[in-house]
Design an enzyme around this catalytic site. Structure first.
Site, short mmCIF file in Angstrom:
data_model
loop_
_atom_site.label_atom_id
_atom_site.label_comp_id
_atom_site.label_asym_id
_atom_site.label_seq_id
_atom_site.Cartn_x
_atom_site.Cartn_y
_atom_site.Cartn_z
N VAL A 243 0.84 -1.20 0.00
CA VAL A 243 0.00 0.00 0.00
C VAL A 243 0.87 1.25 0.00
CG1 VAL A 243 -1.93 -1.13 1.16
CG2 VAL A 243 -0.20 0.00 2.53
N ASP A 244 0.38 2.30 -0.67
CA ASP A 244 1.04 3.59 -0.62
C ASP A 244 0.86 4.20 0.76
OD1 ASP A 244 2.22 3.91 -3.07
OD2 ASP A 244 0.41 4.65 -4.03
N LYS A 245 1.87 4.93 1.20
CA LYS A 245 1.75 5.62 2.48
C LYS A 245 0.74 6.75 2.39
CE LYS A 245 4.66 8.84 3.60
NZ LYS A 245 3.79 10.01 3.86
N THR B 245 -1.23 -0.99 -4.61
CA THR B 245 -1.95 0.26 -4.79
C THR B 245 -1.08 1.23 -5.57
OG1 THR B 245 -1.16 1.31 -2.77
CG2 THR B 245 -3.10 -0.09 -2.57
N THR C 222 -3.36 6.48 1.91
CA THR C 222 -3.84 5.14 2.26
C THR C 222 -3.60 4.87 3.74
OG1 THR C 222 -3.29 4.42 0.01
CG2 THR C 222 -3.78 2.71 1.62
#
Length: 803
Positions: free
Chosen positions: A304-306, A544, A309
Site C-alpha cells: 500500500v502507498d503511504k 496500490t 492510504t
C-alpha cells in the site's frame, strides 16, 4: 498532418471559461460528449443460444427421439432447449447491465473552468468551447486545442503508433490520447462522435472471465467426463453383449454425457461476479472487470502507498527553515509560486493555502509557465512575472534541489540534519529554490509538511492480516519518515530503501522483501520489480498506485488497486478502484471475493457429487436389472431443474474464509466423489424398497417416475449438506436459495403426482417415502459423516481417497 488547420472558433474567455447558459446552449447544439455504442440485435443474441456444445447435444437428442418415434420426448427436450436459451439470454443481459452500471460509476472526470471557477465534472458533460486542463496520466476527453503549456501524448490507442508525440500551443490533441508528460490548458474543439477518431473513453473492461476461470471450468469438465465416460463405456459394452439396440439407448447416453458438462457453471460465475461487483459498488469500491473480486480472494501480499492510504492525505505546512538571505515567508511564497492551483494536487494546495493564510500570495505574481511534478526528476518548476521582474522557482526533493543549486557539503549536512529532525516527527520535507536570469538557482529553504496517519490504519492493517494477507508499505519519502509511519500503524519488520534492492538476485530480493515491512525512497519502476519478484515465488500480489508510472505495476499485479485520487491511466490499468481514501475499502473486495469463492466451490462440489450419483445409479442399475430405470426426457427435466436452481447459490449466505482462497479442483473432485458415492449407495437402498415393497418391478413407467424423484430429492437435499462445512443447521441459506429449492421440490411433486411432461403419475404416498428417505439420509446421516471427515477443511476426505 498539419494540425494548425482551421477549427471551430469559440468566444470563450480563457480566464473565466463558459457561463452555465453558454454550456446549456452548446450542449443543445452539439449534444453530450459521448459516442453511443451500437447495440447488438437482441434477436441475434438470443438465436446464438441455440449454437454451442450444450445446444448441439440437445438438438441431437431431439432428432434421435423423433427418428425413434419418441415424439413426446422430442417435444420435452425442445421445450428444455428453449428454456435453456431463455435463461442464458436473461443471465447474459443482466451481466451486460452490471457492466453498464459500472461504466456509469467509473466515469472519466475532467477539470473545467466555468464562470471563473475550476470544477471537476464528468467527461460527458464537456461541450465545445469549454476551457479544460489536462496533465500527466489523464485520458484526453475530447479534441482539444492547446492554449497554454506543452505536453507529450501517446496516441497508440488511436493510430497504433507507440511513439511519444510532443504537442505545443495552438496544436490539437485528439480524444482518446494519453498524456505522458507535462500539462496544458486547452479549449474543447470537438466532442463525442464529432471528434476525429470518435472513440469512447472507458475504464471498464469487457466483462469476460479471465483465463484462470476458464481453466477451472476445463478442469471440472475433465474430471466429470473422465468419470462419466468410463461408466458409459462399461454400460455400452454390456448393452452390446446383451443385444440391446444401441440406437434406442443413445439418447440416454447423450443425456448422461450432457449431465457431465457443467452447463450452468459459466452462468454461475457470471451471476456471482455481477452480484459481487454490485455489492462492492455499495461499499464504495468500483471494479474495472467483473472477476476482480475473484483475484482479491486469493491475494496474500498487499503493498500500500503511504500517502492517502495509511495517512490522511491532508497535507499542511508544519515548519519552515530559510536559507541564507531568505525569510520563512520567502520560502513559503516561492514554494506556492512553484505550485498550480488548477491541478488540486495535495502538496501544491498545502503551499498555496498556507501562503494565502499569511496573505503573501496575490495577483501581482503571474505564473507564465508551469512544469508539473515528474517522478523521474522529482520537482516542479514555474516561470513567474511580477511587473518588470521575471524569475524561475522550483520545489521538490531536497537531493534534487540541492544538486541543482550546487550546495557545498557543509550546507548539505546542515540541512540534512534538519530534515532528519523533521522526519523523526513524521514530517515530509521539500526544498525550494529561486533563479533570476541564467544564474545558478539559489537555495531558498526547507518546508516540512505534515500528513498524520489515519486513525483507523492500525486497526484495519490488523484486520487485513487476520485474513492471511501480509500488508507492506511503499513510499517515495525518506527512510526516517517511512519508519515513523510504519511504527505508528504497527507494521512489523524493518523498512528498507529502494536503493538496497539494486543488483540483488531474485532469491535474496524476495527474502529481503518478505522480512521487511516496506520500501522507502521508491520510484514507480521499483513497484513493478517488486510485484514480479513476489509472483515468481508464487505469491498473489495486491498493489496500490495513483500515477501514470504506476500503471505497469498495477497491470502486472493480480490485484491492481487505484486509490481514490489516481490518474485516469492508473484507474484504467487497475482492476479495483477505491472511491474513498484509506484501507477500509480494501477489506471489501477481499471478503466479497472469498464469499464468491465459497459459493462457486459449493456449486462445483455439488455438481460433481450429483453427476456421480446420476451416472453410477443409472449404469449400475442397468448392470443389475438389465434395463435403464429412467428415460432420457426425465433425466433432462431433472438436470435442468437442479442445475439452474443452483445458480441461486450465488446469493447464498456464506462466511468468508480467514485465509486466502486457493482453487484446488483435485480436492473438490475428491470431496464430490465421496459424497456422490455415499448418495449412490443410499439411492440403491431406496430402489430396493421401491422394487420389493412398492412393487415397481412390474411397471417400468412408474419406476421411471420413482427414480426421477429419487435423483431429484437426493440432489436438492445434498445442497444443504455441501453448502455448510459444519452441520447444515449452523447457517441459514439465503431466502432466494431456500425458496427456489422449495419451489423445485413442489414442482417435482406436482410432475410426479399428476404425471406431467411424459412422467407417469404415482401415488403421493410413494413421493412422501422418497422425500422422507432422501431427507433422513442427506440431512442426518450424510451430514454427520461430512462433519466427521471434514471438520474445517476437506483434508479428511482427501486422506480417505488417497488410502
Amino acid at each position: 498532418m498539419n494540425e494548425k488547420n482551421d477549427i471551430n472558433q469559440f468566444d470563450t474567455n480563457p480566464a473565466k471559461g463558459l457561463t452555465e447558459i453558454e454550456v446549456d446552449n452548446n450542449r443543445k447544439q452539439y449534444g453530450y460528449n459521448e459516442v453511443l455504442a451500437k447495440k447488438a440485435n437482441p434477436l441475434l443474441l438470443f438465436l446464438k443460444k441455440f449454437w454451442g456444445l450444450t445446444a448441439w447435444m440437445l438438438e441431437l437428442i431431439i432428432i434421435l427421439s423423433w427418428f425413434l418415434h419418441k415424439h413426446s420426448d422430442a417435444y420435452i427436450v425442445l421445450g428444455l432447449l428453449i428454456f435453456n436459451a431463455v435463461i442464458g439470454f436473461v443471465q447474459e443481459h443482466n451481466a451486460a447491465n452490471a457492466v453498464e452500471a459500472l461504466k456509469k460509476k467509473l466515469q472519466i472526470n475532467v477539470k473545467v473552468l466555468r464562470e471563473g471557477v475550476w470544477k471537476i465534472v464528468a467527461a460527458r458533460e464537456l461541450v465545445p468551447g469549454d476551457i479544460t486542463r489536462i496533465r500527466i496520466g489523464d485520458f484526453v476527453p475530447a479534441d482539444i486545442k492547446i492554449i497554454q503549456g506543452e505536453i507529450s501524448i501517446d496516441e497508440s490507442a488511436l493510430t497504433g503508433e507507440s511513439l511519444e508525440i510532443e504537442k505545443k500551443q495552438e496544436e490539437i490533441i485528439f480524444s482518446g490520447s494519453i498524456v505522458t508528460k507535462g500539462e496544458a490548458t486547452g479549449i474543447v474543439n470537438l466532442t463525442g462522435a464529432h471528434t476525429k477518431f470518435g472513440k469512447t473513453i472507458e475504464l471498464v473492461k469487457t466483462a469476460k472471465p479471465k483465463s484462470h476461470i476458464n481453466e477451472i471450468i476445463a478442469k471440472v469438465v475433465k474430471w466429470l467426463l473422465l468419470i462419466v465416460g468410463a461408466l458409459l463405456a462399461i454400460a455400452l459394452v454390456v448393452s452390446f453383449i446383451r443385444g440391446v439396440d444401441l440406437l434406442e439407448i443413445l439418447p440416454l447416453m447423450l443425456v448422461l454425457l450432457l449431465g457431465a458438462i457443467p452447463v450452468a457453471l459459466t452462468a454461475m460465475f457470471t451471476v456471482c461476479m455481477a452480484l459481487g461487483s454490485n455489492e462492492l459498488v455499495k461499499q464504495g469500491v468500483l471494479v474495472t472487470r467483473l472477476d476482480a473480486p475473484d483475484d482479491a480472494a486469493s491475494m496474500d501480499i498487499l503493498y500500500v502507498d503511504k500517502t492517502g492510504t495509511l495517512t490522511m492525505n491532508q497535507l499542511s505546512v508544519a515548519k519552515l527553515q530559510a536559507g541564507k538571505s531568505y525569510t520563512e515567508d520567502d520560502v513559503l511564497l516561492y514554494g506556492a509560486l512553484a505550485s498550480q492551483e488548477a491541478n488540486r494536487d495535495s502538496i501544491d494546495m498545502a503551499f498555496i493555502n498556507a501562503a494565502k493564510q499569511k496573505n503573501i500570495l496575490n495577483n501581482s505574481y503571474v505564473q507564465k509557465t508551469f512544469i508539473p511534478f515528474d517522478p523521474k526528476n522529482r520537482k516542479t518548476e514555474a516561470v513567474i512575472i511580477k511587473g518588470n521582474e521575471k524569475f524561475n522557482v522550483m520545489k521538490g526533493s531536497f537531493n534534487v534541489i540541492a544538486a541543482v543549486c550546487g550546495l557545498d557539503e557543509n550546507a548539505k549536512k546542515e540541512f540534512e540534519t534538519s530534515i532528519s529532525d523533521f522526519a523523526e516527527q513524521g514530517y515530509r520535507t521539500l526544498a525550494v529554490a529561486k533563479t533570476i536570469g541564467n544564474d545558478q538557482p539559489d537555495f531558498v529553504g526547507l518546508v516540512a509538511l505534515h500528513d498524520p496517519p489515519r486513525i483507523d490504519s492500525k486497526k484495519l492493517i490488523d484486520e487485513i492480516e487476520k485474513l492471511g494477507v501480509t500488508v507492506k508499505m511503499l513510499t517515495g519519502d525518506a527512510l526516517p519518515i517511512a519508519g515513523e509511519i510504519a511504527k505508528a500503524v504497527d507494521l512489523k519488520g524493518t523498512i528498507v530503501k529502494a536503493s538496497e534492492l539494486k543488483n540483488m538476485d531474485q532469491a535474496n530480493l524476495v527474502e529481503l522483501l518478505e522480512k521487511s515491512s516496506g520500501v522507502a525512497e521508491v520510484y514507480p519502476e521499483n513497484k513493478y520489480e517488486i510485484v514480479k519478484a513476489f509472483q515468481a515465488k508464487g505469491h498473489i500480489v495486491g498493489m496500490t498506485g495513483d500515477g501514470v508510472n504506476d500503471a505497469p505495476a498495477l497491470k502486472q499485479a493480480e490485484v491492481g488497486i487505484a486509490v481514490s485520487n489516481a490518474t485516469d491511466v492508473a484507474k484504467g490499468a487497475a482492476s479495483i478502484v477505491l472511491t474513498e481514501e484509506g484501507l477500509a475499502n480494501i477489506l471489501s473486495p477481499i471478503k466479497v471475493g472469498r464469499m464468491m469463492f465459497e459459493r462457486i466451490n459449493t456449486w462445483i462440489i455439488n455438481k460433481i457429487a450429483r453427476t456421480i450419483l446420476k451416472t453410477c445409479f443409472i449404469v449400475i442399475a442397468f448392470l443389475l436389472l438389465g434395463k435403464y430405470v429412467i428415460t432420457a426426457s426425465a433425466m433432462l427435466i431433472m438436470i435442468f431443474m437442479t442445475d439452474f436452481v443452483k445458480i441461486s447459490l450465488s446469493t447464498d449466505n456464506v462466511k468468508a474464509s480467514e485465509k486466502p482462497s486457493k482453487w484446488n479442483i483435485r480436492d473438490q473432485a475428491k470431496t464430490g466423489i465421496v459424497i456422490g458415492l455415499l448418495m449412490t449407495i443410499e439411492a440403491f437402498g431406496l430402489l430396493y424398497i421401491g422394487l420389493n415393497f412398492l412393487h415397481l418391478d412390474t411397471d417400468d413407467k412408474a419406476l421411471n417416475t420413482f427414480c426421477f424423484e429419487l435423483l431429484l430429492f437426493f440432489a436438492l437435499f445434498s445442497i444443504f449438506v455441501v453448502r455448510e462445512k459444519k452441520h447444515f443447521w449452523q447457517s441459514a441459506p439465503s431466502k432466494t436459495l431456500f425458496f427456489l429449492l422449495l419451489a423445485d421440490m413442489i414442482l417435482g411433486v406436482i410432475l410426479s403426482s399428476f404425471g406431467l411432461l411424459g412422467l407417469k403419475a404415482i401415488p403421493l404416498k410413494q413421493t412422501i417415502i422418497v422425500i422422507a428417505y432422501a431427507f433422513t439420509f442427506s440431512l442426518v446421516i450424510n451430514d454427520f459423516i461430512k462433519v466427521g471427515l471434514w471438520p474445517q477443511t476437506n483434508s479428511g476426505i482427501s486422506k480417505i481417497i488417497n488410502q
